[in-house]
Enzyme design. Structure first.
Site, PDB file in Angstrom:
ATOM      1  N   GLU A   1       4.837  66.310  32.815  1.00 58.45           N
ATOM      2  CA  GLU A   1       3.802  67.215  32.759  1.00 58.45           C
ATOM      3  C   GLU A   1       4.175  68.644  33.500  1.00 58.45           C
ATOM      4  O   GLU A   1       3.477  68.781  34.378  1.00 58.45           O
ATOM      5  CB  GLU A   1       2.352  66.436  33.478  1.00 58.45           C
ATOM      6  CG  GLU A   1       1.957  65.336  32.841  1.00 58.45           C
ATOM      7  CD  GLU A   1       0.669  64.912  33.070  1.00 58.45           C
ATOM      8  OE1 GLU A   1       0.439  65.137  34.389  1.00 58.45           O
ATOM      9  OE2 GLU A   1      -0.067  64.308  32.275  1.00 58.45           O
TER      10      GLU A   1
ATOM     11  N   GLU B   1     -11.029  58.693  37.738  1.00 54.62           N
ATOM     12  CA  GLU B   1     -10.945  60.017  36.653  1.00 54.62           C
ATOM     13  C   GLU B   1     -11.409  59.672  35.388  1.00 54.62           C
ATOM     14  O   GLU B   1     -12.136  60.592  35.072  1.00 54.62           O
ATOM     15  CB  GLU B   1      -9.244  60.130  36.740  1.00 54.62           C
ATOM     16  CG  GLU B   1      -8.997  61.148  35.577  1.00 54.62           C
ATOM     17  CD  GLU B   1      -7.524  61.713  35.515  1.00 54.62           C
ATOM     18  OE1 GLU B   1      -6.535  61.139  36.409  1.00 54.62           O
ATOM     19  OE2 GLU B   1      -7.160  62.533  34.724  1.00 54.62           O
TER      20      GLU B   1
ATOM     21  N   ASP C   1      -3.016  56.395  30.001  1.00 55.06           N
ATOM     22  CA  ASP C   1      -3.339  56.906  31.347  1.00 55.06           C
ATOM     23  C   ASP C   1      -4.633  56.580  31.773  1.00 55.06           C
ATOM     24  O   ASP C   1      -5.756  57.247  31.680  1.00 55.06           O
ATOM     25  CB  ASP C   1      -3.256  58.542  31.275  1.00 55.06           C
ATOM     26  CG  ASP C   1      -3.418  59.326  32.570  1.00 55.06           C
ATOM     27  OD1 ASP C   1      -3.029  58.560  33.681  1.00 55.06           O
ATOM     28  OD2 ASP C   1      -3.472  60.507  32.291  1.00 55.06           O
TER      29      ASP C   1
HETATM   30  C1  BDP Z   1      -3.073  62.220  34.936  1.00 61.01           C
HETATM   31  C2  BDP Z   1      -4.025  63.039  35.833  1.00 61.01           C
HETATM   32  C3  BDP Z   1      -2.992  64.335  36.548  1.00 61.01           C
HETATM   33  C4  BDP Z   1      -1.995  63.612  36.982  1.00 61.01           C
HETATM   34  C5  BDP Z   1      -1.218  62.584  36.491  1.00 61.01           C
HETATM   35  C6  BDP Z   1       0.026  62.013  36.854  1.00 61.01           C
HETATM   36  O1  BDP Z   1      -5.055  63.835  34.910  1.00 61.01           O
HETATM   37  O2  BDP Z   1      -4.070  65.090  37.138  1.00 61.01           O
HETATM   38  O3  BDP Z   1      -1.245  64.540  37.882  1.00 61.01           O
HETATM   39  O4  BDP Z   1      -1.987  61.556  35.642  1.00 61.01           O
HETATM   40  O5  BDP Z   1      -0.271  60.716  37.310  1.00 61.01           O
HETATM   41  O6  BDP Z   1      -3.892  60.982  34.882  1.00 61.01           O
HETATM   42  O7  BDP Z   1       0.933  62.244  37.262  1.00 61.01           O
END
Ligand code: BDP
Length: 653
Positions: free
Chosen positions: A259, A366, A338
């Site tokens: 990401e 989340e 996720d």
């Molecule tokens: C996702 C989240 C994000 C996190 C990412 C992570 O939306 O904010 O940075 O995982 O685990 O679930 O790095």
């Protein structure tokens, strides 16, 4: 300065009826003061010298009890807690507190030893005071790019964590922003050391999330290439500086090539190259690296639907099995996507044979209602730990894999993104405290049932009648089912508002680059992950699991649309078609939340007013949100499929 008055499950008033009048501590060293403080505080008794004290805490180094485990015995009106180290005594004291919260005596000898060695909490706190995916107010540690230094509160937090067996902690977000990159330098090390000194008193080791590009960001270098000698020197110096100030520092947590975070791919290196470089720097100091496997292409073109995000972690890391140093631990999310309400278990568990690993859960809600919806997560986590990978034939559960592979591991275990913030009750929704409590209890002893953990939490937290307990249990134990019913169906996941991830937006992620699709059209829905006609993801599992998922007839129904693309009139085992199942579950889920309102109202006189109002308000919001989910999902599928609800209920069109 202090925000938290809520001791959660550590309610002292519940310990009035214990039989102790004094206590003695034998042979404890580093935790002696903490033990003294905790016993004196909770049981309101004093430390004495006489060996006939009614409560005896004793370190017996020669005993075979695990250093963090303990034995509790009762004989001649004396209760004894024994361990081979004072760490075990600390956990034994908290066990005793739980026992007496039930107003029970020590009836039989108790021996308890942790199943997982690493029992960790990850904060996603930012230095500016915000919390990524935080739903309980701002950070307890930071504010406006400075440390809050609320020692009293931090100590209260440390004992809450210790009371459920947590022994490792990161305080900063895995997405390390510019200023946080300096946490590992002189600029902030004294502050970090101060925090470490508070948590050390409760046997909790401090770790930091680091920025892989630190050599560039803070070292004025042109590269962060892990094979570059100057980069390696940079990390050697950084770790030395940290250990000079914090001799028992735990190590690093790293999110790399994920990401938009920097990582070894930029330099054409593997994740083993990157992780081992840090591992080598930490090795001399006995430190470890948690290297996250949440690596996938978040710039994929939705028009190219041949790639599958679910495959990514395995595709990246399976081939590196055996290449990681012994102080590098891969940190693997429970599922391949996720933290969805329902998804398969990551196929990396059971695939990696020679690599250390920790499993990562998400306590912060989340995708599971953001602490506005009731969602007791322990049953979901239990399902993951009990999942049979078939690594070495039947019975190779995830928990067993974590415990036994690779053979010489000593830091395998479990970590989780925490749900606490500055809100007075710590977790925003009072009932979400049960998830923090339950997480610690479950990973210490995965054989505990969801029900018994809930019972323990209620005993420590409330003063409920047995009828009241049953009511609250009935709400919480089916909260996963309820939430799942009114949100995305049969394992598809997502369908949330992009960005903040709260509330429905069915096509919100359907035409984006995040790899999170449901493929609904007028004929059907679901993601085909089979080898025969789909992305081939099913092949990442061992044969027995692969065969089960590959065949639509044997695929567990709750994951049907996670693995298969099916027509709306496909018939489920219940005899219902998929479309009718969608309509029914969405009405049922909403109605269940209506019942929550009634049930909670009946507990009005059994809980304190603050709790009563807090939960009441949140259920009101949950109902409103469940209604939006129900109506949007039902309408969407009614329009796509054009099939009437057999029961003739109102579906907006
Ligand atoms: C996702 C989240 C994000 C996190 C990412 C992570 O939306 O904010 O940075 O995982 O685990 O679930 O790095």
């Amino acid at each position: 300065m202090s925000y938290h008055k809520d001791f959660c499950w550590l309610q002292k008033k519940k310990l009035k009826n214990h039989p102790f009048n004094n206590f003695i501590i034998k042979n404890a060293t580093s935790l002696h003061e903490t033990l003294k403080k905790e016993v004196a505080y909770f049981f309101e008794i004093s430390l004495v010298e006489e060996s006939e004290a009614s409560l005896i805490l004793e370190v017996k180094e020669e005993s075979s009890i695990h250093p963090e485990g303990y034995k509790i015995t009762a004989e001649n009106k004396q209760v004894r807690i024994i361990s081979s180290s004072d760490k075990g005594l600390l956990y034994g004291v908290y066990h005793l507190i739980r026992l007496f919260q039930k107003t029970k005596f020590v009836e039989e000898e108790i021996l308890s030893e942790p199943e997982n060695q690493t029992r960790m909490i990850n904060h996603w706190d930012n230095f500016d005071g915000s919390v990524e995916r935080g739903y309980a107010g701002k950070s307890i540690f930071f504010e406006k790019n400075s440390f809050r230094r609320d020692d009293e509160n931090n100590e209260l937090y440390a004992r809450l964590l210790a009371s459920i067996g947590i022994n490792s902690l990161t305080i900063n977000n895995v997405n390390v922003h510019k200023e946080e990159s300096y946490f590992i330098t002189d600029k902030y090390l004294n502050e970090i050391a101060h925090l470490a000194s508070i948590f050390r008193k409760y046997n909790i080791k401090l770790f930091l999330s680091i920025n892989f590009a630190s050599p560039i960001e803070i070292g004025n270098m042109k590269t962060a290439d892990p094979l570059n000698e100057e980069v390696q020197e940079f990390w050697n110096k950084v770790t030395k500086d940290i250990y000079d100030v914090i001799p028992d520092f735990g190590g690093f947590v790293v999110k790399a090539d994920s990401e938009n975070r920097p990582g070894p791919f930029t330099y054409g290196r593997t994740h083993a190259d990157g992780a081992n470089m840090l591992g080598r720097a930490l090795k001399k100091h006995d430190g470890i690296v948690f290297w996250r496997c949440f690596v996938y292409n978040n710039h994929q073109d939705w028009r190219d639907r041949t790639t599958d995000r679910a495959r990514a972690a395995y595709d990246h890391f399976y081939e590196l099995d055996g290449e990681f140093n012994d102080n590098v631990i891969l940190q693997i999310k429970n599922g391949p996507m996720d933290f969805q309400v329902r998804e398969a278990v990551s196929p990396l568990f059971g695939a990696l044979k020679e690599t250390n690993q920790v499993l990562e859960f998400q306590i912060t809600q989340e995708y599971t209602g953001q602490q506005k919806h009731i969602f007791y997560l322990v049953p979901q986590w239990k399902e993951v730990l009990d999942f049979d990978t078939w690594m070495k034939g039947k019975g190779s559960t995830v928990q067993k894999v974590l415990k036994e592979y690779p053979a010489k591991q000593k830091n395998n275990g479990i970590t989780a993104v925490v749900n606490v913030g500055r809100d007075e009750n710590w977790t925003g929704h009072k009932l979400a405290q049960a998830n923090l409590f339950g997480y610690g209890r479950l990973i210490w002893d995965p054989s505990l049932s969801s029900d018994s953990i809930l019972e323990e939490w209620m005993n420590g937290t409330f003063e409920l009648s047995s009828n009241g307990k049953e009511i609250l249990k009935s709400m919480m134990l089916n909260s996963w089912d309820t939430y799942e019913k009114y949100t995305s169906p049969l394992g598809i996941g997502w369908m949330v508002e992009p960005g903040h991830h709260y509330g429905p937006n069915i096509d919100g992620y359907e035409y984006s680059m995040w790899g999170t699709y449901h493929f609904s059209d007028s004929k059907g829905l679901g993601v085909d992950r089979t080898v025969a006609t789909g992305t081939g993801y099913t092949r990442q599992y061992h044969d027995e699991v692969f065969e089960q998922y590959e065949d639509v007839a044997t695929c567990p129904e709750e994951l049907l649309l996670f693995f298969h693309h099916l027509p709306y009139n496909y018939q489920l085992k219940s005899g219902k078609t998929i479309i009718q199942h969608i309509y029914d579950t969405h009405f049922e889920g909403y109605e269940e939340v209506e019942r929550y309102q009634v049930k909670w109202k009946s507990l009005k006189n059994e809980v304190d007013e603050t709790t009563y109002l807090n939960v009441k308000e949140r259920i009101k919001e949950q109902l409103q949100s469940a209604r939006e989910w129900r109506d949007q999902i039902n309408t969407y599928y009614y329009r796509k499929a054009g099939i009437q609800d057999k029961k003739g209920r109102t579906i907006y069109s």
